[in-house]
Write a protein that holds these residues in place. Structure first.
Motif, PDB file in Angstrom:
ATOM      1  N   LYS A   1       0.822  -1.211   0.000  1.00  0.00           N
ATOM      2  CA  LYS A   1       0.000   0.000   0.000  1.00  0.00           C
ATOM      3  C   LYS A   1       0.857   1.262   0.000  1.00  0.00           C
ATOM      4  O   LYS A   1       0.429   2.313  -0.500  1.00  0.00           O
ATOM      5  CB  LYS A   1      -0.904  -0.011   1.240  1.00  0.00           C
ATOM      6  N   LEU A   2       2.074   1.169   0.530  1.00  0.00           N
ATOM      7  CA  LEU A   2       2.964   2.333   0.569  1.00  0.00           C
ATOM      8  C   LEU A   2       3.476   2.701  -0.821  1.00  0.00           C
ATOM      9  O   LEU A   2       3.640   3.876  -1.134  1.00  0.00           O
ATOM     10  CB  LEU A   2       4.162   2.045   1.483  1.00  0.00           C
ATOM     11  N   VAL A   3       3.729   1.682  -1.644  1.00  0.00           N
ATOM     12  CA  VAL A   3       4.286   1.953  -2.975  1.00  0.00           C
ATOM     13  C   VAL A   3       3.193   2.036  -4.038  1.00  0.00           C
ATOM     14  O   VAL A   3       3.442   2.504  -5.140  1.00  0.00           O
ATOM     15  CB  VAL A   3       5.340   0.893  -3.374  1.00  0.00           C
ATOM     16  N   ASN A   4       1.992   1.596  -3.689  1.00  0.00           N
ATOM     17  CA  ASN A   4       0.876   1.662  -4.638  1.00  0.00           C
ATOM     18  C   ASN A   4      -0.399   2.044  -3.886  1.00  0.00           C
ATOM     19  O   ASN A   4      -1.165   1.181  -3.471  1.00  0.00           O
ATOM     20  CB  ASN A   4       0.691   0.314  -5.339  1.00  0.00           C
ATOM     21  N   PRO A   5      -0.634   3.349  -3.701  1.00  0.00           N
ATOM     22  CA  PRO A   5      -1.816   3.797  -2.950  1.00  0.00           C
ATOM     23  C   PRO A   5      -3.129   3.334  -3.563  1.00  0.00           C
ATOM     24  O   PRO A   5      -4.159   3.324  -2.879  1.00  0.00           O
ATOM     25  CB  PRO A   5      -1.696   5.334  -2.993  1.00  0.00           C
ATOM     26  N   ALA A   6      -3.107   2.943  -4.847  1.00  0.00           N
ATOM     27  CA  ALA A   6      -4.333   2.496  -5.517  1.00  0.00           C
ATOM     28  C   ALA A   6      -4.666   1.034  -5.229  1.00  0.00           C
ATOM     29  O   ALA A   6      -5.654   0.516  -5.736  1.00  0.00           O
ATOM     30  CB  ALA A   6      -4.197   2.709  -7.029  1.00  0.00           C
ATOM     31  N   LEU A   7      -3.843   0.376  -4.434  1.00  0.00           N
ATOM     32  CA  LEU A   7      -4.089  -1.024  -4.089  1.00  0.00           C
ATOM     33  C   LEU A   7      -5.509  -1.176  -3.545  1.00  0.00           C
ATOM     34  O   LEU A   7      -5.965  -0.354  -2.753  1.00  0.00           O
ATOM     35  CB  LEU A   7      -3.076  -1.472  -3.032  1.00  0.00           C
TER      36      LEU A   7
END
Length: 330
Positions: free
Chosen positions: A104-110
């Motif tokens: 979630k930190l590297v891909n907020p769209a998760l």
């Protein structure tokens, strides 16, 4: 007034009747096989830990525990599947820090939140990572590594199993601590990473210790240092980065936890936690984890609370590294 009571009473009875099967199902849990999802292909460290835990968990719960490898996207495809599963205790996941903290930190769209969309059951184990050098670099010690990379900023590369993985974050932590400039090369798994290291197309690589040890002991790559603060019992001959003055704050590893979907009923969650504690107390399970290069989680405390606290502390650590390296998934 009497008529109103007559209507209300059957409605209450109907509601109670509807709740009865669910309550009975929770009391009878588990009454059928349990699926244990692994968000990676067979053979990796998460899969190995799941296959060690599965039989012991099955023994404690009295039902088969079936491993289901749902690989892809750094473990997040499997995690998303479990997050959306019915909260009945029949679909669980052995998750690692990649999908349960870093994603979630590297891909907020998760499409899931690691802390909101899962019920923590317990922390299984941790494992250090190791930085290795390809033979052509002639690096055999940590001092060799620092001298070579500092003398040629930007010339040397290191590989990991992908952008935003624990291996990638470990490499960036080393770079930050040592003031080093290396180029990161992401791979889709450790197989191609290993091939390029041995073939001389890559200079350095970060591995989970259990994945790197066979190549190290075969003399195909040279171990530089491990990434946790203490040496690993599985390979005590390999120094820790923290033993070097420049890298005293380097302390990062891979961890594995057992989770269910959010909203598990309390009776189901309690049974799972009790079964998990009993499984983790097995000397055979702990021996197998140690032989695989993992460090079994210490006992004590409520397992769900231990996992929740650990996950929070680790996520804060990862957030700092992600911010430093400006890591974003592609």
């Amino acid at each position: 007034m009497q008529r109103r009571r007559w209507i209300t009473t059957p409605l209450a009875l109907l509601a109670a009747a509807a709740l009865a099967p669910a309550a009975q199902a929770q009391a009878d849990y588990p009454s059928r096989p349990i699926t244990l999802v692994v968000g990676y292909p067979p053979g990796g460290s998460v899969d190995l830990v799941a296959r060690i835990l599965g039989p012991e968990l099955s023994k404690q719960l009295g039902q088969p525990v079936v491993i289901d490898n749902a690989g892809g996207a750094g473990g997040t495809i499997g995690a998303q599947r479990v997050a959306k599963a019915a909260p009945d205790g029949y679909t669980l996941i052995v998750g690692s820090n990649n999908e349960m903290a870093i994603g979630k930190l590297v891909n907020p769209a998760l499409r899931y939140d690691p802390q909101r969309d899962f019920t923590p059951v317990g922390l299984i184990a941790g494992q250090t990572m190791v930085l290795v050098a390809a033979p052509h670099t002639k690096v055999k010690t940590l001092d060799d590594f620092v001298a070579l990379v500092k003398a040629h900023p930007g010339k040397y590369s290191y590989g990991s199993s992908g952008i935003g993985t624990g291996l990638h974050l470990a490499g960036e932590m080393v770079k930050e601590a040592g003031g080093l400039f290396m180029v990161h090369v992401p791979y889709r798994g450790v197989g191609p990473l290993t091939n390029d290291l041995i073939g001389g197309q890559l200079d350095f690589g970060v591995f989970v210790l259990s994945s790197g040890l066979p190549q190290i002991r075969a003399g195909k790559v040279n171990a530089v240092a491990i990434t946790e603060a203490r040496r690993a019992s599985a390979a005590p001959e390999i120094p820790a980065f923290s033993e070097h003055p420049a890298f005293r704050k380097v302390n990062i590893g891979i961890w594995f936890g057992l989770f269910g979907p959010a909203g598990l009923p309390a009776p189901v969650a309690t049974k799972l936690q009790q079964a998990f504690q009993a499984a983790m107390a097995s000397p055979e399970l702990r021996r197998k984890l140690e032989e695989a290069g993992a460090r079994p989680a210490p006992g004590g405390g409520k397992p769900d609370e231990v996992l929740t606290a650990y996950q929070k502390v680790e996520q804060e650590k990862y957030a700092r590294i992600v911010d430093f390296a400006k890591i974003r998934s592609e």
